[in-house]
Design an enzyme around this catalytic site. Sequence first.
Site, PDB file in Angstrom:
ATOM      1  N   LYS A  13       0.833  -1.212   0.000  1.00 56.79           N
ATOM      2  CA  LYS A  13       0.000   0.000   0.000  1.00 56.79           C
ATOM      3  C   LYS A  13       0.863   1.255   0.000  1.00 56.79           C
ATOM      4  O   LYS A  13       0.623   2.181  -0.751  1.00 56.79           O
ATOM      5  CB  LYS A  13      -0.897   0.080   1.257  1.00 56.79           C
ATOM      6  CG  LYS A  13      -1.690  -1.145   1.577  1.00 56.79           C
ATOM      7  CD  LYS A  13      -2.571  -0.917   2.799  1.00 56.79           C
ATOM      8  CE  LYS A  13      -1.829  -0.664   4.111  1.00 56.79           C
ATOM      9  NZ  LYS A  13      -1.046  -1.775   4.655  1.00 56.79           N
ATOM     10  N   ARG A  88      -8.177   1.234  10.659  1.00 54.60           N
ATOM     11  CA  ARG A  88      -7.790  -0.138  10.965  1.00 54.60           C
ATOM     12  C   ARG A  88      -8.836  -0.832  11.838  1.00 54.60           C
ATOM     13  O   ARG A  88      -8.674  -2.015  12.147  1.00 54.60           O
ATOM     14  CB  ARG A  88      -6.458  -0.140  11.682  1.00 54.60           C
ATOM     15  CG  ARG A  88      -5.256  -0.411  10.747  1.00 54.60           C
ATOM     16  CD  ARG A  88      -4.057  -0.411  11.613  1.00 54.60           C
ATOM     17  NE  ARG A  88      -2.873  -1.054  11.204  1.00 54.60           N
ATOM     18  CZ  ARG A  88      -1.849  -0.479  10.576  1.00 54.60           C
ATOM     19  NH1 ARG A  88      -1.940   0.733  10.125  1.00 54.60           N
ATOM     20  NH2 ARG A  88      -0.731  -1.142  10.393  1.00 54.60           N
ATOM     21  N   ARG A 127      12.374  -6.218   4.814  1.00 56.15           N
ATOM     22  CA  ARG A 127      12.321  -4.756   4.674  1.00 56.15           C
ATOM     23  C   ARG A 127      13.398  -4.079   5.513  1.00 56.15           C
ATOM     24  O   ARG A 127      13.657  -4.457   6.650  1.00 56.15           O
ATOM     25  CB  ARG A 127      10.939  -4.261   5.123  1.00 56.15           C
ATOM     26  CG  ARG A 127      10.828  -2.750   5.124  1.00 56.15           C
ATOM     27  CD  ARG A 127       9.407  -2.274   5.055  1.00 56.15           C
ATOM     28  NE  ARG A 127       8.650  -2.564   6.258  1.00 56.15           N
ATOM     29  CZ  ARG A 127       7.358  -2.266   6.384  1.00 56.15           C
ATOM     30  NH1 ARG A 127       6.705  -1.725   5.383  1.00 56.15           N
ATOM     31  NH2 ARG A 127       6.720  -2.550   7.504  1.00 56.15           N
ATOM     32  N   ARG A 160      12.935  -2.383  11.220  1.00 56.75           N
ATOM     33  CA  ARG A 160      11.978  -1.930  12.225  1.00 56.75           C
ATOM     34  C   ARG A 160      11.770  -3.014  13.276  1.00 56.75           C
ATOM     35  O   ARG A 160      11.722  -4.196  12.942  1.00 56.75           O
ATOM     36  CB  ARG A 160      10.628  -1.625  11.548  1.00 56.75           C
ATOM     37  CG  ARG A 160      10.567  -0.261  10.911  1.00 56.75           C
ATOM     38  CD  ARG A 160       9.361  -0.057  10.022  1.00 56.75           C
ATOM     39  NE  ARG A 160       8.087  -0.496  10.590  1.00 56.75           N
ATOM     40  CZ  ARG A 160       6.903  -0.325   9.980  1.00 56.75           C
ATOM     41  NH1 ARG A 160       6.847   0.285   8.808  1.00 56.75           N
ATOM     42  NH2 ARG A 160       5.788  -0.744  10.538  1.00 56.75           N
ATOM     43  N   ARG A 171       1.114  -8.905  14.205  1.00 50.25           N
ATOM     44  CA  ARG A 171       0.465  -7.865  13.392  1.00 50.25           C
ATOM     45  C   ARG A 171      -0.542  -8.494  12.428  1.00 50.25           C
ATOM     46  O   ARG A 171      -1.616  -7.946  12.204  1.00 50.25           O
ATOM     47  CB  ARG A 171       1.521  -7.069  12.618  1.00 50.25           C
ATOM     48  CG  ARG A 171       2.315  -6.149  13.534  1.00 50.25           C
ATOM     49  CD  ARG A 171       3.588  -5.680  12.869  1.00 50.25           C
ATOM     50  NE  ARG A 171       3.388  -4.683  11.852  1.00 50.25           N
ATOM     51  CZ  ARG A 171       4.301  -4.364  10.934  1.00 50.25           C
ATOM     52  NH1 ARG A 171       5.461  -4.986  10.915  1.00 50.25           N
ATOM     53  NH2 ARG A 171       4.054  -3.422  10.060  1.00 50.25           N
TER      54      ARG A 171
HETATM   55  P1  AMP Z   1       2.207   0.599   9.746  1.00 46.57           P
HETATM   56  O1  AMP Z   1       3.428   1.364   9.385  1.00 46.57           O
HETATM   57  O2  AMP Z   1       0.967   1.077   9.034  1.00 46.57           O
HETATM   58  O3  AMP Z   1       2.389  -0.899   9.629  1.00 46.57           O
HETATM   59  O4  AMP Z   1       1.910   0.909  11.293  1.00 46.57           O
HETATM   60  C1  AMP Z   1       2.859   0.582  12.291  1.00 46.57           C
HETATM   61  C2  AMP Z   1       2.182   0.523  13.634  1.00 46.57           C
HETATM   62  O5  AMP Z   1       1.596   1.796  13.945  1.00 46.57           O
HETATM   63  C3  AMP Z   1       1.015  -0.464  13.739  1.00 46.57           C
HETATM   64  O6  AMP Z   1       1.448  -1.787  14.008  1.00 46.57           O
HETATM   65  C4  AMP Z   1       0.243   0.137  14.912  1.00 46.57           C
HETATM   66  O7  AMP Z   1       0.886  -0.124  16.143  1.00 46.57           O
HETATM   67  C5  AMP Z   1       0.358   1.628  14.646  1.00 46.57           C
HETATM   68  N1  AMP Z   1      -0.729   2.125  13.790  1.00 46.57           N
HETATM   69  C6  AMP Z   1      -0.630   2.640  12.530  1.00 46.57           C
HETATM   70  N2  AMP Z   1      -1.826   2.990  12.058  1.00 46.57           N
HETATM   71  C7  AMP Z   1      -2.729   2.699  13.036  1.00 46.57           C
HETATM   72  C8  AMP Z   1      -4.156   2.806  13.143  1.00 46.57           C
HETATM   73  N3  AMP Z   1      -4.891   3.277  12.135  1.00 46.57           N
HETATM   74  N4  AMP Z   1      -4.733   2.394  14.306  1.00 46.57           N
HETATM   75  C9  AMP Z   1      -4.007   1.928  15.318  1.00 46.57           C
HETATM   76  N5  AMP Z   1      -2.671   1.772  15.278  1.00 46.57           N
HETATM   77  C10 AMP Z   1      -2.028   2.154  14.145  1.00 46.57           C
END
Ligand code: AMP
Length: 218
Positions: A13, A88, A127, A160, A171
């Site tokens: 994405k 989410r 990654r 990360r 996740r």
């Molecule tokens: P991402 O980079 O989108 O994979 O997000 C990394 C982490 O940020 C996720 O595993 C969550 O801990 C937090 N996070 C990102 N977006 C959200 C969201 N919309 N709601 C809750 N937690 C989020």
Amino acid sequence: MKLVLLGPPGAGKGTQAKVLSKEFGIPHISTGDILRESVKAQSPIGLKAKVYMDKGELVPDDVVIEMVAQRVAKEDCGKGFMLDGFPRTAAQAKALDGTLAGLNRPIDLVLYFKTSQQTIIQRLSGRRVCKNCGENYHIKNIPPKVAGICDKCGGELYQRVDDKEDTILNRIKVYENTVPGIISYYEGKGILRTVSGDFDVDEAHDYLSKLFVKEKLK
Ligand code: AMP
């Protein structure tokens, strides 16, 4: 063009959003990126969010809902925007609709990147991210010219904390528990479109370009 990009971590994405954001001149809003910036800055939101992020858990709805409400109200979102990693949860999806209705900026389409577990694990575990500029690499698919060093700025690449195998599995579990509610919410509104998250970057871009023409967004 107002889009939501929905899909598991590692679905591609973010990569598509970066390309489309340049192509259409609209902001790419990644809640993960905003939260990582807050963690780096050690802001009150960042300090709260880090505990959840390191475990691969979701940050509480109220924190992210407010963050996004402020961001989509900014002037640069007038022409459109791309939300990546938000909503989410079904509660986030409903709150987003409320915010956007108030701004008269409703979502045009939700792109659902349906992705196999094998692809997710392969992409996330390989990654690497630049500590300095945030550019993404993959040790096999998009390797830097010099191992461990960012091509763009010479910064150091790192993995990360939440891209380690145990956290990846958590996740995926969190995602699988929450995504059905969001999918049925947007299906009910008739704006959900499915894209294969297993496509490579160019295949996904071609697919989306045709979809935008079909949907009269381009
Ligand atoms: P991402 O980079 O989108 O994979 O997000 C990394 C982490 O940020 C996720 O595993 C969550 O801990 C937090 N996070 C990102 N977006 C959200 C969201 N919309 N709601 C809750 N937690 C989020």
